[in-house]
Design a protein around this motif. Structure first.
Motif, PDB file in Angstrom:
ATOM      1  N   ALA A 398       0.866  -1.184   0.000  1.00 38.69           N
ATOM      2  CA  ALA A 398       0.000   0.000   0.000  1.00 38.69           C
ATOM      3  C   ALA A 398       0.901   1.231   0.000  1.00 38.69           C
ATOM      4  N   PHE A 399       0.905   1.966  -1.105  1.00 35.55           N
ATOM      5  CA  PHE A 399       1.772   3.130  -1.255  1.00 35.55           C
ATOM      6  C   PHE A 399       1.218   4.311  -0.442  1.00 35.55           C
ATOM      7  N   GLU A 400       2.132   5.084   0.145  1.00 32.28           N
ATOM      8  CA  GLU A 400       1.725   6.248   0.949  1.00 32.28           C
ATOM      9  C   GLU A 400       0.590   5.853   1.884  1.00 32.28           C
ATOM     10  N   TYR A 401       0.783   4.762   2.595  1.00 33.89           N
ATOM     11  CA  TYR A 401      -0.296   4.137   3.360  1.00 33.89           C
ATOM     12  C   TYR A 401      -0.993   5.118   4.304  1.00 33.89           C
ATOM     13  N   LEU A 402      -0.229   5.817   5.119  1.00 32.81           N
ATOM     14  CA  LEU A 402      -0.851   6.679   6.131  1.00 32.81           C
ATOM     15  C   LEU A 402      -1.564   7.875   5.510  1.00 32.81           C
ATOM     16  N   GLY A 403      -1.282   8.180   4.252  1.00 35.17           N
ATOM     17  CA  GLY A 403      -1.944   9.296   3.581  1.00 35.17           C
ATOM     18  C   GLY A 403      -3.117   8.883   2.718  1.00 35.17           C
ATOM     19  N   GLN A 404      -3.435   7.579   2.693  1.00 33.20           N
ATOM     20  CA  GLN A 404      -4.539   7.122   1.852  1.00 33.20           C
ATOM     21  C   GLN A 404      -5.883   7.493   2.478  1.00 33.20           C
ATOM     22  N   PRO A 405      -6.881   7.799   1.654  1.00 31.11           N
ATOM     23  CA  PRO A 405      -8.198   8.184   2.170  1.00 31.11           C
ATOM     24  C   PRO A 405      -8.796   7.091   3.058  1.00 31.11           C
ATOM     25  N   GLY A 406      -9.351   7.491   4.198  1.00 30.14           N
ATOM     26  CA  GLY A 406     -10.068   6.563   5.054  1.00 30.14           C
ATOM     27  C   GLY A 406      -9.222   5.749   6.005  1.00 30.14           C
ATOM     28  N   VAL A 407      -7.888   5.904   5.980  1.00 33.44           N
ATOM     29  CA  VAL A 407      -7.041   5.138   6.892  1.00 33.44           C
ATOM     30  C   VAL A 407      -7.123   5.749   8.291  1.00 33.44           C
ATOM     31  N   VAL A 408      -7.397   4.907   9.292  1.00 31.23           N
ATOM     32  CA  VAL A 408      -7.550   5.357  10.676  1.00 31.23           C
ATOM     33  C   VAL A 408      -6.379   4.910  11.543  1.00 31.23           C
ATOM     34  N   LEU A 409      -5.916   3.673  11.357  1.00 29.59           N
ATOM     35  CA  LEU A 409      -4.891   3.102  12.222  1.00 29.59           C
ATOM     36  C   LEU A 409      -3.492   3.527  11.804  1.00 29.59           C
ATOM     37  N   ASP A 410      -2.642   3.838  12.774  1.00 32.39           N
ATOM     38  CA  ASP A 410      -1.228   4.022  12.462  1.00 32.39           C
ATOM     39  C   ASP A 410      -0.580   2.640  12.380  1.00 32.39           C
ATOM     40  N   PHE A 411       0.700   2.604  12.014  1.00 28.09           N
ATOM     41  CA  PHE A 411       1.339   1.318  11.755  1.00 28.09           C
ATOM     42  C   PHE A 411       1.386   0.440  12.995  1.00 28.09           C
ATOM     43  N   SER A 412       1.741   0.993  14.130  1.00 25.21           N
ATOM     44  CA  SER A 412       1.861   0.176  15.342  1.00 25.21           C
ATOM     45  C   SER A 412       0.528  -0.439  15.740  1.00 25.21           C
ATOM     46  N   THR A 413      -0.574   0.307  15.552  1.00 24.40           N
ATOM     47  CA  THR A 413      -1.893  -0.228  15.902  1.00 24.40           C
ATOM     48  C   THR A 413      -2.320  -1.287  14.888  1.00 24.40           C
ATOM     49  N   LEU A 414      -1.903  -1.116  13.629  1.00 25.61           N
ATOM     50  CA  LEU A 414      -2.197  -2.138  12.618  1.00 25.61           C
ATOM     51  C   LEU A 414      -1.479  -3.443  12.965  1.00 25.61           C
ATOM     52  N   VAL A 415      -0.236  -3.337  13.425  1.00 25.98           N
ATOM     53  CA  VAL A 415       0.485  -4.532  13.879  1.00 25.98           C
ATOM     54  C   VAL A 415      -0.271  -5.178  15.042  1.00 25.98           C
ATOM     55  N   GLU A 515      -6.823  -3.036   6.191  1.00 27.78           N
ATOM     56  CA  GLU A 515      -6.033  -1.810   6.294  1.00 27.78           C
ATOM     57  C   GLU A 515      -6.883  -0.556   6.533  1.00 27.78           C
ATOM     58  N   HIS A 516      -8.214  -0.668   6.408  1.00 28.69           N
ATOM     59  CA  HIS A 516      -9.093   0.453   6.733  1.00 28.69           C
ATOM     60  C   HIS A 516      -9.844   0.217   8.043  1.00 28.69           C
ATOM     61  N   ALA A 517      -9.383  -0.755   8.810  1.00 28.67           N
ATOM     62  CA  ALA A 517     -10.041  -1.082  10.075  1.00 28.67           C
ATOM     63  C   ALA A 517      -9.800   0.016  11.110  1.00 28.67           C
ATOM     64  N   ALA A 518     -10.492  -0.112  12.231  1.00 30.99           N
ATOM     65  CA  ALA A 518     -10.325   0.828  13.348  1.00 30.99           C
ATOM     66  C   ALA A 518     -10.623   0.064  14.637  1.00 30.99           C
ATOM     67  N   ARG A 519     -10.239   0.651  15.759  1.00 31.50           N
ATOM     68  CA  ARG A 519     -10.627   0.055  17.040  1.00 31.50           C
ATOM     69  C   ARG A 519     -12.148   0.120  17.172  1.00 31.50           C
ATOM     70  N   ALA A 520     -12.715  -0.865  17.835  1.00 31.23           N
ATOM     71  CA  ALA A 520     -14.171  -0.922  17.986  1.00 31.23           C
ATOM     72  C   ALA A 520     -14.715   0.262  18.772  1.00 31.23           C
ATOM     73  N   ASP A 521     -13.897   0.832  19.639  1.00 24.69           N
ATOM     74  CA  ASP A 521     -14.344   1.979  20.434  1.00 24.69           C
ATOM     75  C   ASP A 521     -13.798   3.305  19.899  1.00 24.69           C
ATOM     76  N   CYS A 522     -13.396   3.300  18.625  1.00 22.84           N
ATOM     77  CA  CYS A 522     -12.826   4.523  18.033  1.00 22.84           C
ATOM     78  C   CYS A 522     -13.857   5.654  18.075  1.00 22.84           C
ATOM     79  N   ALA A 523     -13.430   6.828  18.542  1.00 23.08           N
ATOM     80  CA  ALA A 523     -14.370   7.941  18.755  1.00 23.08           C
ATOM     81  C   ALA A 523     -14.415   8.924  17.596  1.00 23.08           C
ATOM     82  N   VAL A 524     -13.687   8.690  16.510  1.00 22.71           N
ATOM     83  CA  VAL A 524     -13.649   9.673  15.428  1.00 22.71           C
ATOM     84  C   VAL A 524     -15.011   9.753  14.740  1.00 22.71           C
ATOM     85  N   ASP A 525     -15.328  10.930  14.236  1.00 27.22           N
ATOM     86  CA  ASP A 525     -16.566  11.160  13.495  1.00 27.22           C
ATOM     87  C   ASP A 525     -16.327  10.756  12.046  1.00 27.22           C
ATOM     88  N   CYS A 526     -16.869   9.633  11.640  1.00 24.40           N
ATOM     89  CA  CYS A 526     -16.604   9.089  10.304  1.00 24.40           C
ATOM     90  C   CYS A 526     -17.435   9.761   9.217  1.00 24.40           C
TER      91      CYS A 526
END
Length: 600
Positions: A398-415, A515-526
């Motif tokens: 996934a190129f420019e992963y953290l800059g792709q639209p809709g990505v919520v998790l950083d690399f460490s959380t994805l691991v 790669e577009h997943a998020a924590r189940a309790d993520c508080a961001v306004d989607c």
């Protein structure tokens, strides 16, 4: 500057059917020094490079047709095969400009002559029309590629000096057959016979690749194009494919309808020939991953090993117990000599005939090619990443992963996500292969399993849809137990893994792409553009007021999957309950009567 390999890759990717071979011959006619002066670079995209080459080809073709004699470039003739080439400062003898003009008026009979060349039968392999012969029936070790074709290969009079030094060439070539009218085909064969003595080549894998492109890629592309086959040719190149690709993927690959039927291994020095031969059985030694098509007969694979100026062809067949073996189907060829080079072209055309005979038998359900790459593109054609199938895993980038639209998790959380879901041991949810996940600069790289078949379309009947939804819900349940939500559940993120049937799994369908997943309790306004995915059917699935994406939102996307066909009353009931957020969990959905294994 642009390298010869990069230019050839762009041609193979974008050339219209029937023009690939001509453009590859055109690129090959330029010495490396002149390619370096072109106003394109290896880093340019395929479209820019191809448009430049096509423009040059058209311009040069017009110039050649209006000139009094054949055009020469880098010591090689680019015009018809009926005149001699000015090489090493030696000018054609006894050929007048008027004769050149006269030859140019004769129609090019390459197509008809090519049909004559390809009309031979294989005495040792059965009928080339299929049946028990060809790639499916080839088991006899006495099979040899050094059998006559339907006609001798055409060459121009530029090859006469080589023939004077080695009369054995006359067993394979004819000088200016049909009155010199076989121009396109004849020039291609002549270029191969004359070789690269006017190009300085260092001892390297790149040099070996240059030689095999002239002797294998170009004749093979010409032949398969003339035969009207749907084929792809690719090579390992110096792109961001990484060490894994170099270590596990052959140097040369040719697919017919996603079946890998010809491959090659290339080394810099002749001393490494045995190493190249061994790699034929260790790198992608079957035409597809066997578990993807249980019960379908695996064809014999053609292959070559090249090292320095030595080259040999092999057939790779099953040896029992799931193993493979490679056995030679040609003598060891010295491609520093014209006879060795012309034999490679001769053998390549024989292989093209075998591939053409197998093509109608290739399994149509093979939706992903072993060793092949599938690119993912976003809005405006932006390249987002790619996936490549290896034997036991899929490599995803996934190129420019953290800059792709809709990505919520950083690399460490994805691991953390993949670690947690891996502990769930769910057969219906994608997982890391041997824990391989890393960042290469801004590019996310993952090795994933299980390997499955992408879906060309949603299930077309209710029984298949039930199995698929059951698999998706099993994957969703495991993801939710690990504390995450998927956020991108759609049919393109579901694959079918036939091998799961024999392992007792409740479904052969697997949910992928986390790669577009998020924590189940993520508080961001989607509802915000940075977190909303364009694939969502609406924002109604988000939590009212806060715009949070919750586990219930995943179930709303599952409901949307179920709208692909008319459903029975029980199916409609589950679909409507999921869409209305009335089902408390994926586990609860799995208990619904519609998904019962005993339901009609």
């Amino acid at each position: 500057m642009v390298s010869r390999g990069r230019a050839a890759k762009a041609v193979r990717a974008l050339a219209p059917p029937g023009s690939t071979a001509r453009l590859l011959v055109f690129v090959d006619s330029f010495p490396a020094e002149e390619l370096a002066q072109w106003s394109i670079q290896d880093t340019d995209d395929d479209t820019l490079i191809f448009d430049y080459i096509a423009g040059r080809f058209e311009k040069d073709s017009k110039a050649t047709s209006s000139a009094p004699g054949p055009a020469h470039r880098g010591g090689q003739q680019v015009g018809g095969g009926s005149s001699t080439s000015a090489r090493d400062g030696q000018h054609p003898q006894g050929t007048a400009a008027g004769q050149h003009n006269q030859a140019a008026l004769i129609p090019d009979t390459s197509a008809a002559y090519f049909r004559r060349v390809m009309a031979a039968q294989f005495p040792d392999s059965g009928s080339t029309s299929g049946g028990t012969g060809g790639l499916l029936g080839m088991r006899l070790r006495q099979f040899d590629l050094d059998q006559p074709l339907g006609a001798l290969l055409p060459v121009s009079s530029a090859a006469q000096e080589a023939i004077l030094h080695d009369s054995d060439l006359l067993n394979y070539v004819a000088v200016e057959p049909d009155g010199g009218s076989v121009r396109t085909f004849g020039q291609m064969v002549t270029n191969a016979l004359m070789g690269w003595h006017d190009v300085q080549l260092a001892s390297s894998e790149t040099a070996t690749s240059f030689k095999t492109q002239l002797l294998v890629d170009i004749p093979l592309s010409y032949a398969l194009g003339r035969l009207g086959l749907h084929f792809r040719i690719d090579r390992n190149t110096a792109d961001p494919s990484g060490a894994t690709t170099k270590r596990l993927r052959p140097d040369f690959l040719c697919w017919i309808r996603n079946a890998l039927l010809l491959k090659g291994e290339e080394k810099a020095n002749e001393s490494a020939l045995q190493e190249a031969s061994r790699e034929l059985t260790s790198k992608m030694a079957t035409s597809w991953r066997p578990g993807l098509l249980p019960g379908v007969s695996m064809p014999c694979m053609m292959a070559y090993a090249a090292a320095g100026n030595l080259m040999q062809f092999f057939a790779i067949t099953e040896s029992g117990g799931g193993g493979v073996e490679a056995w030679p189907i040609s003598e060891l060829l010295d491609i520093s000599r014209p006879l060795g080079r012309i034999k490679v072209v001769h053998h390549t055309l024989h292989i093209a005939r075998l591939l053409a005979a197998y093509a109608p038998l290739a399994p149509p359900q093979l939706s992903i090619a072993l060793g092949g790459m599938i690119q993912s593109k976003g809005l405006g054609g932006r390249l987002l990443g790619n996936v490549m199938l290896f034997g036991d895993f899929v490599q995803k980038r996934a190129f420019e992963y953290l800059g792709q639209p809709g990505v919520v998790l950083d690399f460490s959380t994805l691991v953390e996500l993949y670690t947690a879901t891996g502990r769930e041991l769910c057969a219906n949810l994608v997982r890391l292969h041997q824990g391989a996940i890393r960042m290469e600069g801004t590019t996310l790289v993952l090795h994933l399993e299980p390997v499955g078949l992408p879906l060309d379309a949603p299930p077309a009947d209710e029984a298949t849809l039930k199995e698929a939804i059951r698999g998706v819900l099993l994957g969703v349940a495991a993801l939710h137990r690990a504390g995450f939500v998927h956020r991108d559940i759609r049919w393109r993120n579901v694959v079918r893994v036939p091998e799961l049937r024999s392992s007792g799994s409740l479904s052969t369908y697997v949910l992928i792409d986390l790669e577009h997943a998020a924590r189940a309790d993520c508080a961001v306004d989607c509802r915000e553009p940075d977190f909303r995915l364009g694939s969502w059917p609406s924002e109604d699935m988000l939590e009212s007021g806060s715009g949070r994406y919750t586990p219930a939102s995943d179930l709303c996307l599952v409901a949307h999957l179920m709208m692909c066909i008319p459903l029975s009353q029980s199916g409609q009931h589950l679909q409507q309950a999921l869409a209305a957020r009335q089902v408390p969990s994926a586990e609860a959905a799995l208990q619904h009567e519609w998904l019962s294994l005993h339901a009609a």
